[in-house]
Design an enzyme around this catalytic site. Structure first.
Site, PDB file in Angstrom:
ATOM      1  N   GLU A 230      -6.908  -7.822  -0.726  1.00  0.00           N
ATOM      2  CA  GLU A 230      -7.325  -7.632   0.643  1.00  0.00           C
ATOM      3  C   GLU A 230      -8.820  -7.172   0.718  1.00  0.00           C
ATOM      4  OE1 GLU A 230      -5.273  -5.290   3.657  1.00  0.00           O
ATOM      5  OE2 GLU A 230      -3.305  -6.071   3.047  1.00  0.00           O
TER       6      GLU A 230
ATOM      7  N   GLU B 153       0.835  -1.252  -0.098  1.00  0.00           N
ATOM      8  CA  GLU B 153       0.056  -0.100  -0.044  1.00  0.00           C
ATOM      9  C   GLU B 153       0.875   1.413   0.092  1.00  0.00           C
ATOM     10  OE1 GLU B 153      -2.878  -0.275   3.283  1.00  0.00           O
ATOM     11  OE2 GLU B 153      -4.258  -2.019   2.082  1.00  0.00           O
TER      12      GLU B 153
END
Length: 833
Positions: free
Chosen positions: A256, A185
Site C-alpha cells: 500500500e 495490518e
C-alpha cells in the site's frame, strides 16, 4: 516483457505497455530475497488497487485498460465478506459483486492479480469487511485466537479460495492471481490481544498456506510474519521506513503506497503530489524493492451504506484515476513515465549488484551494475527539501531539483526525474447538463412518531448498533412525559433544555412533533452532547429522537465491542431542577417508514401520497423528481449543495450518503458532487429520490456531466526529453527518435483541441485551469500553439526558444523560461440536442 516501438514525434503520445504475453499458460510462482520469480523470470511489478464494489461492472473494462496504459501489470483487490454474505449462510458473487468476472477481466487484459481475502480488510469499509451477523456469534472476539472467530474465518476463507480454485484463477492453474494476502495490518492491534494475538498470526498463516500453496502469501505490516508468508510494507515512504521483510529469503514488497488519503465528512481536501509519489517509488526500487502497489489507483464510490464511520461517499478521489475513472494528470502520466523508466532499468535492477555512495547528508548515488557488461542503472538522489543541487557522476554533471531522484537506465542518460513532470496536466470540470434537467418535484414528509407508534419497548434506549443490525442508518426513540403547570418555568425568557449524551453518530430531536435541531459527532470523537431549548406544555409531552449512524467502525482492536446511540437524556431548567428521563420507558423502531416501503423505487413510490413542495425546508422529508440521461458519454454526477444530509437513490439504487452541511475548516463541504454511474440510467424519465434529514432546497439540485477536457503542459528549460524517447533492446539502451524536448498534449476519448485557453513562454505561474501571466512573456507563442494544435486529437510543441519568442524582442534573455499551455478539448460529434 516487450515494448511497442515509437518512431515519430506525433505518436509519442500513445504508448501501451505490454506485460506478460501468454496469460493462459500455467505459471510457477516462486521468490527469493531479490524478487518474485514467475515462470523462471524475475519481474518488476507495478500494481494498483481497484476495488470491484466501488465501481460497476460496466466501468471495469475501462478502468483496467487505463491501469494498463498507466504502466501497471498487476491489479490488487480485497474480497469484501459482508458484500458477499450479508445474511449468514447466504452468499452471492453476482452483479456488482462478481469477483470471478472481475479477476477474469484483469487476466484478459494481460495483467496479474493480488487477491487480499481478509477476512479483515479495513479499507474504510463497513465493519472492516466483517458481516454484521458475525458480531452476534456467542463468545466471539474478532481477530484473536478465539475459537468461534477462527471457525467462521476458516469457513469464509475456504469459500473464497474454493471459488477461485474452481474458476482456475490462480497463476499455477493458468489464471492471473500471482499473490494472495491473509489478514491486514494486524501489527496495529496485535498487542491488545497479547499471547492470543501471536497465536492468531501463526494460525492465520498456516490456514492460508493449507488452503492454497500454489502462489505466495503475504501479510502486510506484520513484523513477526511466519516463515511461510512474506511481510510487506504499507505507508507513504517505504523506501526509507521499511526495514525489509523479516527473513533472508523474502523479497521487498510494498502493498500500500497511499496515493493521497481517504476523506471523512468535515475534512478539507487531501492531496499528495505526483512528484512525491514518484520519489517514493523510485526510492523504494533503488533500495531493492520490486513490487509497488498504489492504494488506491482508482478509489471509486462507496455506494449505498458501505462506507465506514464518517467516510465520504467519494473514495480516494486523488488517485491516478479519479472517482469517475478519468485520468488525473499529471499524477497518472508522471507515474506512467516512471514505470517506463524503471522498466528500462529492469535488467540491472534484477541482475546487477547494488552499490550505494553517500556524497553528502542529502546527496546519494545508488547503482546496480552487472560486472563485465554495459548493464547498469543509476539513481541520483537529492534528499534536500529546500535546495536544488548537482552531482558529478562518472565525469558528467547532473542537475538535481530539490527532493528528487534522477534515473539513468544506462548510467549515462538522465531519462527521468521525479520532480520534473513532463506528462500533461488536467483540470476537472463539472458542467450542468442541458438534457438532464430535474422536473416534477414532489415531496413526502415522514410523520414524527410518539411512544405509542413504536413497537419495541424498553426501560431505556437500546444500543443503536445492535438495534439496527446494520439494516438501516436510522432508529426512532420516543418517550412521553406528563408535566403540571407548576413543573414548567414561570418566566417567559426561560425555556427547558433537552440534553442528550449520544455515543454517535448523530440525531434529530423533536418535541410534540416540532423539530428541535440536529447534532452530530465527528470521525475523531463520535460521541457528542446535543443540547437545545425546547417548548414543553402542561399535560402529556412527546419526546422523539431519530438517532443515526454514518457507517460502522472499520479499525482498531475489539471492533465487536463498539457502541452508539443515545446514552443519557435529561431535561434541564424545570422548576424541580434537572430531570433524568433516560429510564422512563422508551419505545423504539428501526428505520424510517419511507425506507421500509422502499419509496425510492418506482413501485414503492406509489405507496405514499406525494405533495407539492413547501416554501421552507422541512426535516425527515423525501423528495422525488425525474430527469433524462445527460447528453454525451461523459460521467454523470449530482450536485447536492442546496441540501444538508441524507441519501440519494437513482432508479431505486442508492448512490450513497451525502452530507454537505458539515463544513471543513475551509468553510466548504467535504464533498459536493455525487457520482451517478451511467449504467444506472435509462434514456428518459430517470427517478431521483432524496431522503433529507434536516432540511434543504431540492429545486437547486443539479445533474452534471464530468470531464477532464481542460489539459495543459508545463515544460521548463531543464526538463528532459520525454521518456518515450528511449528503449532498451538487445541489452542496449538507445534513443528511438531524436530526443526532442516538447510540450505534449493529448485529448481524452478521441476528442479534439478546440481552443487554446492559455499559452505563455516566460515566467507564468499557477496550475492547470488557473494560470497567471508573469512579467516576461512572448506574444508569438499563442499563435504557434494554435497552428500546431487546433483541430487535432494530440499535438507536440517543441521547446525551441528561437521559435517561441518574439523575433528580436527577447526582453528577458537571461530568464529560465517556462512553456505553459492550456487547451480545451471537445467531442466533435457532440450535439446539444
Amino acid at each position: 516483457m516487450r515494448f511497442i516501438p515509437v518512431v515519430a514525434l506525433t505518436i509519442f503520445l500513445i504508448w501501451p505497455m505490454a506485460v506478460h504475453a501468454d496469460d493462459k499458460k500455467s505459471a510457477v510462482i516462486t521468490y527469493d530475497s531479490r524478487s518474485l520469480i514467475i515462470n523462471g523470470s524475475r519481474e518488476l511489478l507495478f500494481s494498483g488497487s481497484i476495488h470491484y464494489p466501488r465501481s460497476t461492472p460496466e466501468m471495469w473494462p475501462d478502468l483496467i485498460k487505463k491501469a494498463k496504459e498507466g504502466g501497471l501489470n498487476v491489479i490488487q483487490t480485497y474480497v469484501f465478506w459482508n458484500a458477499h454474505e450479508p445474511v449468514q449462510g447466504q452468499s452471492s458473487f453476482e452483479g456488482d459483486y462478481d469477483l470471478i468476472k472481475f479477476i477474469k477481466m484483469i487476466g484478459d487484459h494481460g495483467m496479474w492479480v493480488t487477491l487480499r481475502i481478509g477476512p479483515y480488510i479495513e479499507a474504510e469499509w463497513n465493519l472492516g469487511g466483517f458481516p454484521y451477523w458475525l458480531k452476534g456469534v456467542p463468545g466471539i472476539t474478532f481477530r484473536s485466537y478465539n475459537e468461534p472467530f477462527l471457525n467462521y474465518m476458516k469457513k469464509y476463507a475456504e469459500m473464497v479460495i474454493n471459488l477461485v480454485k474452481e474458476a482456475k484463477l490462480f497463476a499455477d492453474q493458468g489464471g492471473p492471481i500471482i499473490l494472495a494476502q491473509i489478514e491486514n495490518e494486524y501489527n496495529n492491534v496485535q498487542l491488545a490481544y497479547r499471547e492470543k494475538g501471536k497465536m492468531y498470526v501463526k494460525w492465520a498463516a498456516e490456514l492460508a498456506v493449507s488452503l492454497y500453496n500454489g502462489v505466495p502469501w503475504v501479510m502486510c505490516k506484520q513484523k513477526d510474519a511466519p516463515d511461510s508468508v512474506i511481510s510487506t510494507c504499507n505507508g507513504r515512504q517505504c523506501g526509507d521506513t521499511f526495514p525489509g521483510p523479516n527473513g533472508p529469503n523474502k523479497p521487498s514488497l510494498w502493498t500500500e503506497n497511499w496515493t493521497a488519503q481517504y476523506r471523512v465528512f468535515g475534512d478539507s481536501p487531501s492531496q499528495r503530489s505526483a512528484e512525491d509519489l514518484a520519489f517514493s517509488v523510485a526510492r523504494f526500487f533503488a533500495r531493492s524493492g520490486t513490487l509497488n502497489n498504489y492504494y488506491m489507483y482508482h478509489g471509486g464510490t462507496n455506494f449505498g451504506r458501505t462506507s465506514s464511520s464518517f467516510v465520504t461517499t467519494r473514495y480516494y478521489d486523488e488517485a491516478p484515476l479519479d472517482e469517475f475513472g478519468l485520468k488525473r494528470d499529471p499524477k497518472f502520466g508522471h507515474l506512467r513515465d516512471l514505470h517506463r523508466a524503471l522498466r528500462l532499468s529492469k535488467k540491472p535492477l534484477l541482475w546487477g549488484t547494488q552499490k550505494v555512495q553517500k556524497i553528502s547528508q542529502d546527496l546519494e548515488i545508488t547503482t546496480y551494475e552487472k560486472s563485465g557488461t554495459d548493464i547498469c542503472v543509476a539513481f541520483l538522489t537529492n534528499n534536500s527539501t529546500k535546495d536544488d543541487s548537482s552531482i558529478n557522476f562518472r565525469g558528467i554533471e547532473y542537475f538535481l531539483p530539490q527532493k528528487s531522484i534522477s534515473i539513468l537506465p544506462d548510467c549515462k542518460t538522465m531519462a527521468f526525474n521525479t520532480q520534473t513532470v513532463v506528462a500533461q496536466h488536467s483540470s476537472r470540470n463539472f458542467v450542468e447538463s442541458k438534457k438532464g434537467k430535474l422536473k416534477d418535484w414532489k415531496m413526502f414528509q415522514e410523520s414524527i412518531p410518539t411512544a405509542n407508534d413504536l413497537s419495541v419497548k424498553s426501560l431505556s434506549p437500546r444500543e443503536l448498533y445492535d438495534f439496527t443490525q446494520d439494516t438501516s442508518d436510522y432508529a426512532w426513540y420516543s418517550t412521553s412525559i406528563n408535566f403540571d403547570q407548576r413543573d414548567l418555568p414561570r418566566r417567559a425568557d426561560i425555556q427547558p433544555i433537552i440534553q442528550v449524551a449520544n455515543l454517535g453518530h448523530g440525531l434529530l430531536a423533536f418535541v410534540n412533533g416540532e423539530y428541535v435541531g440536529f447534532g452530530h459527532g465527528s470521525n475523531i470523537e463520535k460521541s457528542h452532547v446535543f443540547k437545545k431549548p425546547i417548548k414543553l406544555n402542561p399535560g402529556l409531552n412527546h419526546i422523539s429522537l431519530l438517532a443515526m449512524t454514518v457507517g460502522l467502525p472499520n479499525s482498531g482492536a475489539y471492533m465487536e465491542r463498539r457502541f452508539a446511540g443515545p446514552r443519557a437524556i435529561t431535561l434541564e431548567g424545570l422548576m424541580a431542577g434537572t430531570l433524568d428521563i433516560t429510564r422512563t420507558q422508551w419505545s423504539q423502531e428501526v428505520g424510517v417508514s419511507g425506507e421500509k416501503m422502499q419509496i425510492f423505487t418506482e413501485e414503492g413510490s406509489k405507496k405514499v401520497s406525494w405533495g407539492s413542495l413547501k416554501g421552507s425546508p422541512t426535516p425527515v422529508t423525501w423528495y422525488k423528481a425525474y430527469f433524462d440521461a445527460p447528453e454525451g458519454n461523459d460521467p454523470v454526477a449530482v450536485n447536492m449543495t442546496s441540501m444538508s444530509k441524507g441519501m440519494v437513490w437513482i432508479n431505486g439504487r442508492s448512490i450513497g450518503r451525502y452530507w454537505v452541511s458539515y463544513l471543513s475548516p475551509l468553510g466548504k463541504p467535504t464533498q459536493e458532487e455525487y457520482h451517478i454511474p451511467r449504467s444506472y440510467l435509462k434514456p428518459k424519465d430517470n427517478l431521483l429520490v432524496v431522503f433529507e434529514e434536516s432540511g434543504g432546497n431540492p429545486e437547486e439540485i443539479k445533474i452534471l456531466t464530468v470531464n477532464r477536457d481542460t489539459i495543459c503542459s508545463i515544460i521548463t528549460e531543464y526538463h528532459p526529453p520525454h521518456i518515450k524517447t528511449w528503449e532498451r533492446k538487445d541489452n542496449k539502451f538507445r534513443s528511438i527518435a531524436d530526443p526532442i524536448k516538447a510540450a505534449y498534449l493529448i485529448c481524452p476519448d478521441d476528442k479534439i483541441i478546440d481552443k487554446v485557453e492559455f499559452a505563455s513562454f516566460g515566467d507564468s505561474n499557477g496550475s492547470c485551469g488557473n494560470f497567471q501571466r508573469g512579467t516576461c512573456d512572448s506574444s508569438k507563442v499563442h499563435k504557434v500553439v494554435e497552428a500546431l494544435c487546433l483541430g487535432k486529437k494530440q499535438c507536440a510543441i517543441p521547446f525551441e526558444r528561437e521559435n517561441l519568442i518574439d523575433e528580436g524582442k527577447d526582453q528577458c534573455p537571461d530568464l529560465q523560461r517556462t512553456l505553459a499551455v492550456q487547451v480545451k478539448c471537445i467531442d466533435p460529434n457532440k450535439t446539444d440536442a
